[in-house]
Motif scaffolding. Structure first.
Motif, PDB file in Angstrom:
ATOM      1  N   UNK A  12       0.694  -1.338   0.101  1.00  0.00           N
ATOM      2  CA  UNK A  12       0.065   0.000  -0.069  1.00  0.00           C
ATOM      3  C   UNK A  12       0.915   1.246   0.021  1.00  0.00           C
ATOM      4  N   UNK A  13       2.223   1.176  -0.246  1.00  0.00           N
ATOM      5  CA  UNK A  13       3.020   2.565  -0.048  1.00  0.00           C
ATOM      6  C   UNK A  13       2.709   3.248  -1.572  1.00  0.00           C
ATOM      7  N   UNK A  14       2.282   2.473  -2.486  1.00  0.00           N
ATOM      8  CA  UNK A  14       2.193   3.186  -3.813  1.00  0.00           C
ATOM      9  C   UNK A  14       3.246   2.934  -4.841  1.00  0.00           C
ATOM     10  N   UNK A  15       3.885   1.537  -4.921  1.00  0.00           N
ATOM     11  CA  UNK A  15       4.693   1.026  -5.869  1.00  0.00           C
ATOM     12  C   UNK A  15       4.061   1.127  -7.268  1.00  0.00           C
ATOM     13  N   UNK A  16       3.169   0.752  -7.413  1.00  0.00           N
ATOM     14  CA  UNK A  16       2.545   0.745  -8.785  1.00  0.00           C
ATOM     15  C   UNK A  16       2.184   1.941  -9.596  1.00  0.00           C
ATOM     16  N   UNK A  17       1.780   3.040  -8.663  1.00  0.00           N
ATOM     17  CA  UNK A  17       1.294   4.219  -9.146  1.00  0.00           C
ATOM     18  C   UNK A  17       2.503   4.985  -9.591  1.00  0.00           C
ATOM     19  N   UNK A  18       3.561   4.685  -8.720  1.00  0.00           N
ATOM     20  CA  UNK A  18       4.935   5.193  -9.133  1.00  0.00           C
ATOM     21  C   UNK A  18       5.399   4.709 -10.490  1.00  0.00           C
ATOM     22  N   UNK A  19       5.458   3.319 -10.544  1.00  0.00           N
ATOM     23  CA  UNK A  19       5.434   3.082 -11.669  1.00  0.00           C
ATOM     24  C   UNK A  19       4.930   3.685 -13.001  1.00  0.00           C
ATOM     25  N   UNK A  20       3.814   3.684 -13.083  1.00  0.00           N
ATOM     26  CA  UNK A  20       2.917   4.409 -13.983  1.00  0.00           C
ATOM     27  C   UNK A  20       3.366   5.782 -14.226  1.00  0.00           C
ATOM     28  N   UNK A  21       3.798   6.461 -13.202  1.00  0.00           N
ATOM     29  CA  UNK A  21       4.462   7.757 -13.318  1.00  0.00           C
ATOM     30  C   UNK A  21       5.732   7.711 -14.124  1.00  0.00           C
ATOM     31  N   UNK A  22       6.366   6.906 -13.714  1.00  0.00           N
ATOM     32  CA  UNK A  22       7.798   6.694 -14.362  1.00  0.00           C
ATOM     33  C   UNK A  22       7.774   6.348 -15.851  1.00  0.00           C
ATOM     34  N   UNK A  23       6.829   5.492 -16.110  1.00  0.00           N
ATOM     35  CA  UNK A  23       6.533   4.768 -17.393  1.00  0.00           C
ATOM     36  C   UNK A  23       6.031   6.094 -18.125  1.00  0.00           C
ATOM     37  N   UNK A  24       5.186   6.935 -17.649  1.00  0.00           N
ATOM     38  CA  UNK A  24       4.780   8.116 -18.572  1.00  0.00           C
ATOM     39  C   UNK A  24       6.032   9.049 -18.880  1.00  0.00           C
ATOM     40  N   UNK A  25       7.267   9.021 -18.326  1.00  0.00           N
ATOM     41  CA  UNK A  25       8.327   9.734 -18.478  1.00  0.00           C
ATOM     42  C   UNK A  25       9.274   9.129 -19.467  1.00  0.00           C
ATOM     43  N   UNK A  26       8.941   7.914 -19.775  1.00  0.00           N
ATOM     44  CA  UNK A  26       9.877   7.269 -20.593  1.00  0.00           C
ATOM     45  C   UNK A  26      10.200   7.726 -22.112  1.00  0.00           C
ATOM     46  N   UNK A 119      18.072   2.198  -5.565  1.00  0.00           N
ATOM     47  CA  UNK A 119      17.232   1.344  -5.244  1.00  0.00           C
ATOM     48  C   UNK A 119      16.255   2.348  -4.575  1.00  0.00           C
ATOM     49  N   UNK A 120      15.076   2.586  -5.103  1.00  0.00           N
ATOM     50  CA  UNK A 120      13.890   3.500  -4.584  1.00  0.00           C
ATOM     51  C   UNK A 120      13.115   2.729  -3.665  1.00  0.00           C
ATOM     52  N   UNK A 121      12.847   3.257  -2.427  1.00  0.00           N
ATOM     53  CA  UNK A 121      11.837   2.604  -1.474  1.00  0.00           C
ATOM     54  C   UNK A 121      10.706   3.601  -1.059  1.00  0.00           C
ATOM     55  N   UNK A 122       9.466   3.127  -1.407  1.00  0.00           N
ATOM     56  CA  UNK A 122       8.305   3.912  -1.437  1.00  0.00           C
ATOM     57  C   UNK A 122       7.672   3.610   0.266  1.00  0.00           C
ATOM     58  N   UNK A 123       7.471   4.857   1.024  1.00  0.00           N
ATOM     59  CA  UNK A 123       7.212   4.654   2.462  1.00  0.00           C
ATOM     60  C   UNK A 123       5.894   5.656   2.693  1.00  0.00           C
ATOM     61  N   UNK A 124       4.910   4.996   3.285  1.00  0.00           N
ATOM     62  CA  UNK A 124       3.779   5.923   3.473  1.00  0.00           C
ATOM     63  C   UNK A 124       3.747   6.268   4.794  1.00  0.00           C
ATOM     64  N   UNK A 125       4.113   7.543   5.471  1.00  0.00           N
ATOM     65  CA  UNK A 125       4.442   7.726   6.761  1.00  0.00           C
ATOM     66  C   UNK A 125       3.422   7.496   7.717  1.00  0.00           C
ATOM     67  N   UNK A 267      -7.252  -3.721  -0.992  1.00  0.00           N
ATOM     68  CA  UNK A 267      -8.105  -4.126  -2.165  1.00  0.00           C
ATOM     69  C   UNK A 267      -7.309  -3.740  -3.702  1.00  0.00           C
ATOM     70  N   UNK A 268      -7.331  -4.410  -4.513  1.00  0.00           N
ATOM     71  CA  UNK A 268      -6.750  -4.028  -5.925  1.00  0.00           C
ATOM     72  C   UNK A 268      -7.461  -4.821  -6.730  1.00  0.00           C
ATOM     73  N   UNK A 269      -7.856  -4.045  -7.814  1.00  0.00           N
ATOM     74  CA  UNK A 269      -8.538  -4.833  -8.848  1.00  0.00           C
ATOM     75  C   UNK A 269      -8.643  -3.965 -10.283  1.00  0.00           C
ATOM     76  N   UNK A 270      -8.838  -4.829 -11.246  1.00  0.00           N
ATOM     77  CA  UNK A 270      -9.266  -4.268 -12.599  1.00  0.00           C
ATOM     78  C   UNK A 270     -10.264  -5.074 -13.141  1.00  0.00           C
ATOM     79  N   UNK A 271     -11.279  -4.372 -13.388  1.00  0.00           N
ATOM     80  CA  UNK A 271     -12.711  -5.078 -13.779  1.00  0.00           C
ATOM     81  C   UNK A 271     -13.228  -4.609 -15.109  1.00  0.00           C
ATOM     82  N   UNK A 282      -7.277   0.315  -3.030  1.00  0.00           N
ATOM     83  CA  UNK A 282      -7.763   0.631  -1.647  1.00  0.00           C
ATOM     84  C   UNK A 282      -6.624   0.151  -0.642  1.00  0.00           C
ATOM     85  N   UNK A 283      -6.313   1.108  -0.024  1.00  0.00           N
ATOM     86  CA  UNK A 283      -5.215   0.994   1.337  1.00  0.00           C
ATOM     87  C   UNK A 283      -6.068   1.381   2.461  1.00  0.00           C
ATOM     88  N   UNK A 284      -6.474   0.447   3.141  1.00  0.00           N
ATOM     89  CA  UNK A 284      -7.097   1.225   4.666  1.00  0.00           C
ATOM     90  C   UNK A 284      -8.410   1.743   4.156  1.00  0.00           C
TER      91      UNK A 284
END
Length: 327
Positions: A12-26, A119-125, A267-271, A282-284
């Motif tokens: 739930x720290x946001x890794x996948x969302x971060x990857x999407x932002x990085x891919x947008x900058x490829x 190495x990048x580590x995502x952290x939700x404080x 909760x994660x889903x693609x429907x 959803x995280x919490x």
């Protein structure tokens, strides 16, 4: 020579969302690849990252560093040989130990083929106030091996979260760069930072997951099977996921309420919905959704919780949300 980065972080720290932002900058003239591993068997992140401009390889069903890392090695070797990417981003499961992955990538056999960058580590404080998380060996190891810490979800912080982050930085992160971000929106230039955190770490303890088989592709449906369920457990967490065929369409409002009220932490889903695609993350109590007009090839949703849950009850409610009658 392929440039490689690990993108780590707890559940739930946001890794996948971060990857999407990085891919947008490829850059258009570069070929990127992603090697993604998930705790569950369903393969949600693969569905979210598909068709985003990078070659994708999934290792679902546990932790890519387990045992001798054979699934990881096979997946990595296939990507390097077949795709020959300029850059490879590796997203281990939020319940995985990254030290073994770094050790493997640093092995002499890979030196002619790849360069291991920061190495990048995502952290939700907000997680710093949860002792179940801060006491988790994986959580500590992910931050300990990182070269750069991304304090994510800044838009959700309270003053107490910022104070907790400041205290954590002084105690654990004083030697390394710590950046703040919202929605994982970071500069792709960070990927070219060198690996500087070379200190030795204690060996991670051996750990186990369920007896579910780990594969080199996410769970698929057999012919004439409309849906399947998969369970996984380990590291004090439980996962239950479902995959539905391309002819199954869900009620949009109903499935959003189901995801919002499900008594689980993740909760994660693609429907598939009547409007096209619905992405749920959803995280919490944090719920992010996205809709697109293009429909996914199938529907996948996965729940993760700290305790075993009444999966059958949740499944019965989910099945009621299909817009067509299926067996």
């Amino acid at each position: 020579m392929t440039k490689v980065n690990l993108i780590t972080g707890f559940l739930g720290s946001g890794k996948t969302t971060t990857l999407l932002h990085l891919l947008a900058q490829k850059p258009e003239n570069e070929k990127w690849a992603i090697l993604v591993n998930e705790f569950g068997e369903i393969g949600i992140d693969g569905a979210l990252l598909k068709d985003r401009g990078a070659v994708l390889k999934e290792i679902p069903g546990g932790c890519m560093c387990c045992v001798n890392g054979l699934p990881m090695q096979v997946g990595l070797n296939m990507l390097l040989k077949q795709a020959k990417p300029d850059r490879l981003l590796i997203e281990p499961t939020g319940l995985g130990h990254p030290k073994q992955i770094i050790a493997m990538l640093s092995d002499a056999v890979y030196q002619p083929w790849l360069t291991l960058n920061a190495t990048l580590a995502l952290l939700d404080p907000r997680q710093l106030s949860n002792s179940k998380i801060t006491d988790n060996e994986n959580f500590r190891d992910q931050l300990a091996v990182a070269d750069i810490i991304i304090a994510n979800k800044q838009d959700r912080w309270q003053q107490s979260d910022r104070q907790a982050l400041s205290a954590w930085q002084q105690q654990h992160l004083a030697e390394r760069q710590c950046l703040e971000a919202e929605f994982g929106n970071i500069d792709a230039a960070l990927l070219d930072m060198p690996r500087l955190n070379l200190r030795e770490l204690p060996d991670a303890r051996h750990h186990t997951h369920s007896n579910a088989k780990s594969g080199l592709a996410a769970l698929r449906l057999d012919s004439n099977v409309r849906w399947r369920r998969a369970l996984n457990q380990g590291q004090g967490y439980y996962a239950c996921g479902w995959i539905f065929d391309a002819d199954t369409v869900f009620d949009t409002i109903g499935v959003l309420e189901w995801a919002r009220l499900a008594p689980v932490s993740r909760v994660k889903g693609v429907l598939r919905i009547a409007e096209g695609l619905l992405s749920i993350n959803r995280q919490g109590e944090d719920l992010q959704i996205e809709t697109r007009s293009s429909a996914p090839p199938d529907s996948r949703i996965e729940l993760i919780n700290e305790n075993d849950t009444q999966w059958n009850d949740l499944q019965a409610d989910l099945l009621k949300l299909r817009l067509e009658s299926v067996a």
